[in-house]
Design a protein around this motif. Structure first.
Motif, PDB file in Angstrom:
ATOM      1  N   HIS A 139       0.831  -1.201   0.000  1.00  0.00           N
ATOM      2  CA  HIS A 139       0.000   0.000   0.000  1.00  0.00           C
ATOM      3  C   HIS A 139       0.871   1.259   0.000  1.00  0.00           C
ATOM      4  O   HIS A 139       0.442   2.311  -0.460  1.00  0.00           O
ATOM      5  CB  HIS A 139      -0.950  -0.007   1.199  1.00  0.00           C
ATOM      6  N   ASP A 146      -7.366  -2.513  -1.622  1.00  0.00           N
ATOM      7  CA  ASP A 146      -8.207  -3.480  -0.909  1.00  0.00           C
ATOM      8  C   ASP A 146      -9.645  -3.257  -1.367  1.00  0.00           C
ATOM      9  O   ASP A 146     -10.230  -2.198  -1.105  1.00  0.00           O
ATOM     10  CB  ASP A 146      -8.100  -3.288   0.606  1.00  0.00           C
ATOM     11  N   GLU A 189      -5.587 -13.297   1.280  1.00  0.00           N
ATOM     12  CA  GLU A 189      -6.284 -12.010   1.380  1.00  0.00           C
ATOM     13  C   GLU A 189      -7.114 -11.820   0.114  1.00  0.00           C
ATOM     14  O   GLU A 189      -6.625 -11.274  -0.876  1.00  0.00           O
ATOM     15  CB  GLU A 189      -5.288 -10.846   1.534  1.00  0.00           C
ATOM     16  N   TRP A 191      -9.145  -9.813  -0.755  1.00  0.00           N
ATOM     17  CA  TRP A 191      -9.489  -8.412  -1.070  1.00  0.00           C
ATOM     18  C   TRP A 191      -8.305  -7.606  -1.621  1.00  0.00           C
ATOM     19  O   TRP A 191      -8.482  -6.535  -2.169  1.00  0.00           O
ATOM     20  CB  TRP A 191      -9.997  -7.722   0.197  1.00  0.00           C
ATOM     21  N   HIS A 192      -7.097  -8.137  -1.454  1.00  0.00           N
ATOM     22  CA  HIS A 192      -5.910  -7.332  -1.783  1.00  0.00           C
ATOM     23  C   HIS A 192      -5.443  -7.605  -3.217  1.00  0.00           C
ATOM     24  O   HIS A 192      -4.957  -8.691  -3.519  1.00  0.00           O
ATOM     25  CB  HIS A 192      -4.799  -7.650  -0.773  1.00  0.00           C
TER      26      HIS A 192
HETATM   27 ZN   LIG Z   1      -4.149  -4.709   1.325  1.00  0.00          ZN
END
Ligand SMILES: [Zn+2]
Length: 270
Positions: A139, A146, A189, A191-192
């Motif tokens: 990030h 995300d 993850e 969402w990432h």
């Molecule tokens: Zn992330």
């Protein structure tokens, strides 16, 4: 058998090989000088627990999402103060527009760019189990986002499923898949999503590689050649040395990215 066949047949064979030769032979190249700090700039930078972002890798196109929401109208923005790279947002907008055509459009954004101070704060609050230290999160690069779904958790929602199957077509990859924890060091993850650009996302999808595996392959084998959507790509890894010059094809597009470790990846369109 007619005599002419003895002339035609070798001619056909020769033409075939000549065509192959012209097609695959080295096109004329020019040498391009690469600056040392290119190692720390670009879309293929590996930023992880082991490799932190360098000053040169910090993005310079960060905007407030609230001001640029029209670039991704399909996205629900719960917090307009979220900061995001303009380039990333543009690619995200293109991808979500395509998802909408498949009637998948309940996307929301939870986080995109974080500066080093915000990351440090997050690390302090969440701890090392759930967050990465400042400078070690993607990030901080401005190349990750995300994404959530207003229809539930991303591992089961249509938005998560769609992205997992299609994100590669738009330069994005699911950065921390389920079965790659030993390689990435990060748990699943859903969402990432990380932007690596095309054709790298297509190659990683096809080979089932995460970024660590792709870069390791390039370092070991030096080159990867592929044809995606009718375009021939030649991806070559170079160890950074003083005065490095890399061959590119005149008037053909090329892209250079560092790996954030010790070399650069040169992508040439043939
Ligand atoms: Zn992330």
């Amino acid at each position: 058998m007619k005599k002419w066949i003895f002339f035609i047949f070798p001619l056909v064979i020769i033409s075939f090989f000549a065509y192959e030769y012209i097609e695959f032979a080295e096109a004329p190249r020019t040498l391009l000088a690469v600056e040392n700090d290119q190692v720390y700039r670009g879309e293929l930078l590996l930023v992880s627990r082991d490799f932190s972002i360098s000053e040169q890798g910090l993005p310079n196109d960060i905007v407030m999402l609230g001001d640029y929401k029209s670039m991704a109208p399909e996205l629900w923005v719960p917090d307009t103060s979220i900061r995001i790279s303009r380039n990333l947002l543009q690619n995200l907008g293109l991808m979500l527009k395509e998802a909408k055509k498949d009637r998948v459009d309940h996307f929301m954004i939870n986080s995109a760019y974080r500066n080093l101070d915000t990351q440090a704060q997050l690390y302090k609050e969440m701890g090392s189990e759930y967050a990465l230290p400042a400078g070690h999160s993607e990030h901080n690069l401005g190349l990750s986002v995300d994404i959530g779904s207003t229809d539930g958790s991303m591992d089961t929602a249509p938005e998560g499923r769609w992205l997992e199957q299609n994100a590669w077509k738009y330069g994005f990859i699911l950065r921390y898949p389920k079965n790659k924890r030993e390689v990435t060091g990060i748990q699943y993850e859903p969402w990432h999503f990380r932007f690596v650009g095309f054709p790298h996302s297509a190659i990683m999808h096809k080979e089932n590689w995460v970024l660590e595996e792709y870069l390791a392959y390039l370092r070991e084998h030096r080159q990867y050649k592929t044809t995606v959507q009718g375009i021939k790509y030649e991806i070559t890894y170079y160890e950074m040395v003083e005065g490095l010059e890399v061959p590119v094809i005149p008037e053909r597009p090329y892209y250079i990215s560092g790996d954030n470790m010790s070399g650069v990846i040169v992508t040439v369109e043939r």
